[in-house]
Scaffold this motif. Structure first.
Motif, PDB file in Angstrom:
ATOM      1  N   GLY A  37      10.024  -3.353   7.132  1.00 52.29           N
ATOM      2  CA  GLY A  37      11.267  -2.705   6.747  1.00 52.29           C
ATOM      3  C   GLY A  37      11.258  -1.210   6.976  1.00 52.29           C
ATOM      4  O   GLY A  37      12.106  -0.496   6.445  1.00 52.29           O
ATOM      5  N   ASP A  38      10.286  -0.726   7.770  1.00 48.72           N
ATOM      6  CA  ASP A  38      10.189   0.711   8.027  1.00 48.72           C
ATOM      7  C   ASP A  38       9.561   0.911   9.408  1.00 48.72           C
ATOM      8  O   ASP A  38       8.390   0.598   9.609  1.00 48.72           O
ATOM      9  CB  ASP A  38       9.329   1.383   6.961  1.00 48.72           C
ATOM     10  N   PRO A  39      10.332   1.411  10.392  1.00 43.49           N
ATOM     11  CA  PRO A  39       9.795   1.581  11.750  1.00 43.49           C
ATOM     12  C   PRO A  39       8.632   2.573  11.829  1.00 43.49           C
ATOM     13  O   PRO A  39       7.842   2.535  12.771  1.00 43.49           O
ATOM     14  CB  PRO A  39      11.004   2.077  12.553  1.00 43.49           C
ATOM     15  N   ARG A  40       8.494   3.438  10.824  1.00 40.93           N
ATOM     16  CA  ARG A  40       7.399   4.421  10.840  1.00 40.93           C
ATOM     17  C   ARG A  40       6.053   3.787  10.534  1.00 40.93           C
ATOM     18  O   ARG A  40       5.011   4.403  10.731  1.00 40.93           O
ATOM     19  CB  ARG A  40       7.679   5.517   9.819  1.00 40.93           C
ATOM     20  N   CYS A  41       6.076   2.534  10.057  1.00 36.89           N
ATOM     21  CA  CYS A  41       4.839   1.877   9.634  1.00 36.89           C
ATOM     22  C   CYS A  41       4.170   1.092  10.753  1.00 36.89           C
ATOM     23  O   CYS A  41       3.137   0.458  10.515  1.00 36.89           O
ATOM     24  CB  CYS A  41       5.125   0.924   8.479  1.00 36.89           C
ATOM     25  N   ALA A  42       4.747   1.086  11.940  1.00 37.46           N
ATOM     26  CA  ALA A  42       4.197   0.260  13.021  1.00 37.46           C
ATOM     27  C   ALA A  42       4.132   1.061  14.316  1.00 37.46           C
ATOM     28  O   ALA A  42       5.088   1.738  14.683  1.00 37.46           O
ATOM     29  CB  ALA A  42       5.053  -0.988  13.214  1.00 37.46           C
ATOM     30  N   ALA A  75       0.826  -1.202   0.000  1.00 35.25           N
ATOM     31  CA  ALA A  75       0.000   0.000   0.000  1.00 35.25           C
ATOM     32  C   ALA A  75       0.861   1.254   0.000  1.00 35.25           C
ATOM     33  O   ALA A  75       0.571   2.228  -0.710  1.00 35.25           O
ATOM     34  CB  ALA A  75      -0.923  -0.014   1.209  1.00 35.25           C
ATOM     35  N   ARG A  76       1.927   1.235   0.756  1.00 35.27           N
ATOM     36  CA  ARG A  76       2.812   2.412   0.785  1.00 35.27           C
ATOM     37  C   ARG A  76       3.522   2.605  -0.559  1.00 35.27           C
ATOM     38  O   ARG A  76       3.765   3.730  -0.992  1.00 35.27           O
ATOM     39  CB  ARG A  76       3.819   2.269   1.920  1.00 35.27           C
ATOM     40  N   ARG A  86      -1.390   6.041   2.457  1.00 31.77           N
ATOM     41  CA  ARG A  86      -0.975   6.222   3.850  1.00 31.77           C
ATOM     42  C   ARG A  86      -1.394   4.977   4.625  1.00 31.77           C
ATOM     43  O   ARG A  86      -2.550   4.838   5.009  1.00 31.77           O
ATOM     44  CB  ARG A  86      -1.612   7.473   4.435  1.00 31.77           C
ATOM     45  N   ALA A  87      -0.434   4.058   4.824  1.00 30.10           N
ATOM     46  CA  ALA A  87      -0.731   2.771   5.460  1.00 30.10           C
ATOM     47  C   ALA A  87       0.018   2.649   6.774  1.00 30.10           C
ATOM     48  O   ALA A  87       1.170   3.085   6.892  1.00 30.10           O
ATOM     49  CB  ALA A  87      -0.360   1.621   4.537  1.00 30.10           C
ATOM     50  N   LEU A  88      -0.635   2.030   7.746  1.00 24.49           N
ATOM     51  CA  LEU A  88      -0.051   1.893   9.085  1.00 24.49           C
ATOM     52  C   LEU A  88      -0.515   0.579   9.703  1.00 24.49           C
ATOM     53  O   LEU A  88      -1.638   0.126   9.453  1.00 24.49           O
ATOM     54  CB  LEU A  88      -0.492   3.062   9.968  1.00 24.49           C
ATOM     55  N   LEU A 147      -5.169   8.465   7.424  1.00 25.38           N
ATOM     56  CA  LEU A 147      -4.781   7.142   6.930  1.00 25.38           C
ATOM     57  C   LEU A 147      -5.696   6.698   5.800  1.00 25.38           C
ATOM     58  O   LEU A 147      -6.875   7.046   5.768  1.00 25.38           O
ATOM     59  CB  LEU A 147      -4.871   6.107   8.060  1.00 25.38           C
ATOM     60  N   ASP A 148      -5.117   5.919   4.887  1.00 21.09           N
ATOM     61  CA  ASP A 148      -5.900   5.261   3.848  1.00 21.09           C
ATOM     62  C   ASP A 148      -6.094   3.775   4.164  1.00 21.09           C
ATOM     63  O   ASP A 148      -7.069   3.153   3.716  1.00 21.09           O
ATOM     64  CB  ASP A 148      -5.202   5.389   2.484  1.00 21.09           C
ATOM     65  N   LEU A 149      -5.163   3.211   4.936  1.00 22.63           N
ATOM     66  CA  LEU A 149      -5.228   1.796   5.311  1.00 22.63           C
ATOM     67  C   LEU A 149      -4.692   1.625   6.724  1.00 22.63           C
ATOM     68  O   LEU A 149      -3.596   2.090   7.043  1.00 22.63           O
ATOM     69  CB  LEU A 149      -4.391   0.945   4.339  1.00 22.63           C
TER      70      LEU A 149
END
Length: 766
Positions: A445-450, A420-421, A426-428, A473-475
């Motif tokens: 692979g990205d600490p900003r996503c969690a 999605a990113r 905008r996915a989280l 957010l979108d997702l």
């Protein structure tokens, strides 16, 4: 090596902090005693473990109480008894009598509405959200309808996505349920004076002021039984307080007492995960506290607005229809069957009723406001696994998706977030624990996503909120979804703008939420959205063992690398000894996992091998000290419980006048001195509910003989799956373990979310 594990017992299901602890005689309870800090398992004790043969298993689906066809309908009590008695005199069945009574009540409501403009007396004392809900239900009742339709609430209209881009208005988020609040010193002092006068511990002053508000002292003086609303207080203690304040005025049938008892019984049920209770269960509970007329007590509680009443319609075969209505039958015989269909009456507190209503409406809104948007075809084709590709394709076209699977399946929602990113969305992802967040961030692979769910809702982490209170957010992917209680889920969904995609992902075999509700299981059961079942198995002997537990089989597994070890013990004392030996010596030496990376999990806090006893023994061996900081020393492993249901692992750094200083996985935390006893505990040993959502390189599960009654398939499944590389089972419950796996799938929970979701219109129907 292999060895036959054994077991049994009922599941303590959802554990909501202090009330899930041991259950001694009520008279032995002390009001104001420090509550156990965390929603955790209770019941049993624990046992020690060393190492020898291996194999043992169990798992289970989380709470499985489905309350279909629930329809809310708040009824007035005046005239109910008369109608019921008249029906009984006419020789009607119980179901027919109930229907007749409800029709009579409805007739009287309509008559009173026609006679005057004012509100109906039975709900006059309601205010705020409860009054709003009551008004909405009464609005539904207006107009002539068939008797059967009286029990059906109309399907809520979906909240459509706006034509233009503006985000729909959404109120700012309410504080997280269970979040700590502070009482003013003046209010606490006033309450303390009343408590002293009534012979109650003054330590209850602050919690009473928090629970009852600034007017707590006046409230308690007028209605001493309101003390029951303070956590940890039992009816016997509230009765003694009332007698001291009111003297001969008070008695077991006092309306204030019976109403408070009804609310208390429902609050106790919420600690077991229920959002509502059968009225018969409430009446039975009242008889245990010397209430001579339970029926009148329930009616009084409804009239006072203490509880709400709901109808749960079931057809003659016992099956519930998706819309809660009865399946039409052919001929006179079918009509007779339909008319005699049992009607189950549920009682609930407004906070949970409103949360379930809001959550159902919000999920329906997300389902009906989704637009396809970007092209996900290439992302799905390049997914790392077939299951991940299926999840991506499903999320591309659905506003709400359920994804289920074990630990290995967590890679699939991570792949969805990454895809999605990559598409510019905008996915989280959110998790139940900091450990889960770390694992998700590594997978994406990205600490900003969690982020953790608690940090997202509090605003400590995540994208923040817009002016309308919605997340940008979108997702949103919610991992560890079985840990979602209904109030937290309602708050989360209310914070999502129309058009946002929501994916609920988790393992249906683990223990349920510490709070009330069974959100994940209800959404699955309602079939309100697409469901993706992962086909990715958990690897290795532990994965094989846990997978078998999930389907009710406790099988031996081959573990050539000592991945699974069974340590038989004869009693709790030996269990504690063997557990310490395993953590301090055997596992580090034989498996190569240091003590700091080994977690002990046991059934309950109390008992001779519960978390308290095990933590005392483990501290003495691993970090001895005088406990000069309120029982803690620098270097102690602890768990901080900032709110019920949240357990944050950490270690003690120091202490000063400001409070106890902790390092909670890299985040400094200061716990005020007056909160240490109730919110911090040693954590070398945890309950399975505290351990949910976290994993360690090695886990030692302790099952002493007196733990048998605390076992269930979900408990065993959760505890056994916490170790990544190694699992030791300190086994002293004999055949209770296999019985728990095969015969005790989960503790049932009574909820209303499933039928509310089943009543929602589908996108095609709208």
């Amino acid at each position: 090596m292999t060895a036959h594990p054994r077991g049994e017992a009922p599941d303590p299901a959802a554990e909501n902090d202090e009330d899930r602890e041991e259950t001694g005689a009520p008279a032995a309870r002390t009001p104001g005693a420090a509550p156990e800090p965390a929603g955790e398992d209770d019941a049993g004790t624990a046992q020690d473990t060393d190492e020898t043969g291996l194999s043992a298993a169990e798992t289970g689906a989380d709470d499985t109480q489905d309350t279909d066809g629930t329809r809310e309908t708040v009824t007035e009590t005046d005239g109910a008894q008369e109608a019921t008695e008249a029906s009984a005199a006419a020789g009607l069945s119980e179901a027919e009598a109930e229907l007749a009574a409800q029709r009579e009540l409805r007739r009287r409501i309509e008559q009173r509405k026609a006679e005057k403009e004012g509100p109906i007396e039975a709900g006059a004392k309601l205010s705020g959200p409860a009054a709003d809900l009551l008004a909405a239900v009464r609005a539904v009742e207006s107009g002539e309808k068939p008797g059967t339709a009286f029990f059906d609430s109309p399907s809520p209209a979906p909240r459509r996505a706006p034509e233009a881009a503006p985000t729909p208005h959404r109120p700012s988020p309410a504080p997280r349920p269970g979040a700590a609040r502070a009482a003013s010193p003046e209010a606490a002092a006033s309450v303390a004076a009343v408590l002293k006068e009534g012979g109650a511990p003054e330590t209850l002053a602050a919690p009473a002021a928090v629970t009852l508000g600034e007017q707590a002292a006046d409230i308690l003086r007028q209605d001493p039984w309101q003390l029951l609303s303070v956590p940890g207080v039992w009816p016997e203690q509230a009765d003694g307080f009332a007698r001291a304040l009111l003297g001969p005025e008070c008695g077991p049938g006092d309306g204030r007492r019976t109403s408070a008892l009804v609310a208390w019984l429902l609050e106790r049920a919420a600690l077991r995960g229920h959002t509502a209770l059968d009225a018969d269960e409430v009446r039975a509970g009242l008889t245990e506290f010397a209430v001579a007329d339970p029926e009148a007590a329930v009616e009084n509680a409804v009239a006072e607005g203490v509880v709400l009443v709901f109808q749960d319609g079931v057809d003659a075969t016992g099956a519930q229809e998706p819309d809660g209505t009865e399946e039409p039958h052919e001929g006179a015989e079918g009509r007779a069957e339909s008319e005699q269909a049992p009607v189950r009456v549920l009682l609930g507190l407004d906070r949970y009723a409103l949360a379930e209503e809001s959550l159902a409406d919000g999920l329906g809104r997300l389902v009906n406001s989704c637009e396809k948007g970007a092209d996900w075809t290439e992302a799905a084709a390049s997914a790392p696994s077939a299951s991940a590709g299926e999840l991506i394709r499903t999320a591309a076209t659905a506003g709400l998706v359920v994804h289920s699977g074990g630990e290995s399946a967590r890679a699939e929602p991570a792949a969805l977030i990454a895809a999605a990113r990559a598409l510019g969305l905008r996915a989280l992802g959110t998790t139940h624990s900091v450990d889960g967040r770390r694992r998700l961030a590594a997978a994406v692979g990205d600490p900003r996503c969690a982020v953790t769910l608690s940090a997202l809702l509090s605003g400590e982490d995540g994208p923040g909120r817009d002016a309308d209170g919605a997340f940008a957010l979108d997702l949103l992917v919610v991992l560890d979804a079985p840990q979602l209680d209904v109030e937290t889920a309602a708050m989360l969904v209310e914070s999502l703008a129309d058009g946002t995609r929501l994916v609920l992902s988790g393992d249906p075999g683990v223990l349920g939420s510490a709070g009330a509700g069974r959100v994940f299981a209800d959404v699955i059961a309602a079939r309100a959205c697409p469901q993706v079942l992962s086909r990715t198995p958990d690897p290795g002997p532990i994965g094989e063992l846990v997978s078998g537990i999930g389907i009710g089989e406790l099988a031996q597994v081959e573990a050539p690398g000592k991945e699974v070890v069974i340590v038989p013990v004869r009693d709790a004392g030996e269990a504690v000894h063997r557990t310490v030996q395993l953590v301090a010596d055997s596992v580090p030496r034989a498996i190569g996992v240091p003590s700091a990376d080994t977690q002990v999990i046991t059934v309950g806090h109390g008992g001779s091998a519960g978390t308290r006893a095990l933590n005392t023994a483990l501290k003495q061996r691993l970090n001895p000290g005088p406990g000069r900081f309120g029982g803690f020393d620098p270097g102690d492993r602890v768990v901080h419980v900032p709110a019920p249901g949240r357990a944050v692992p950490g270690s003690v750094v120091s202490a000063d006048a400001e409070g106890l200083h902790l390092d909670c996985e890299g985040t400094p935390v200061v716990v005020p001195a007056d909160r240490v006893e109730s919110s911090v505990r040693h954590s070398w040993a945890l309950s399975a509910h505290q351990a949910a959502g976290m994993r360690w390189p090695a886990a030692v599960v302790v099952l002493p003989g007196d733990a048998a009654q605390g076992l269930s398939r979900p408990w065993v499944y959760t505890a056994f799956s916490r170790g990544e590389r190694h699992l030791s089972v300190v086994h002293g419950v004999d055949q209770a373990l296999p019985r728990a796996v095969t015969e005790i799938p989960a503790q049932e929970r009574t909820t209303r979310l499933r039928p509310l979701l089943e009543a929602l219109p589908t996108p095609d129907a709208s």
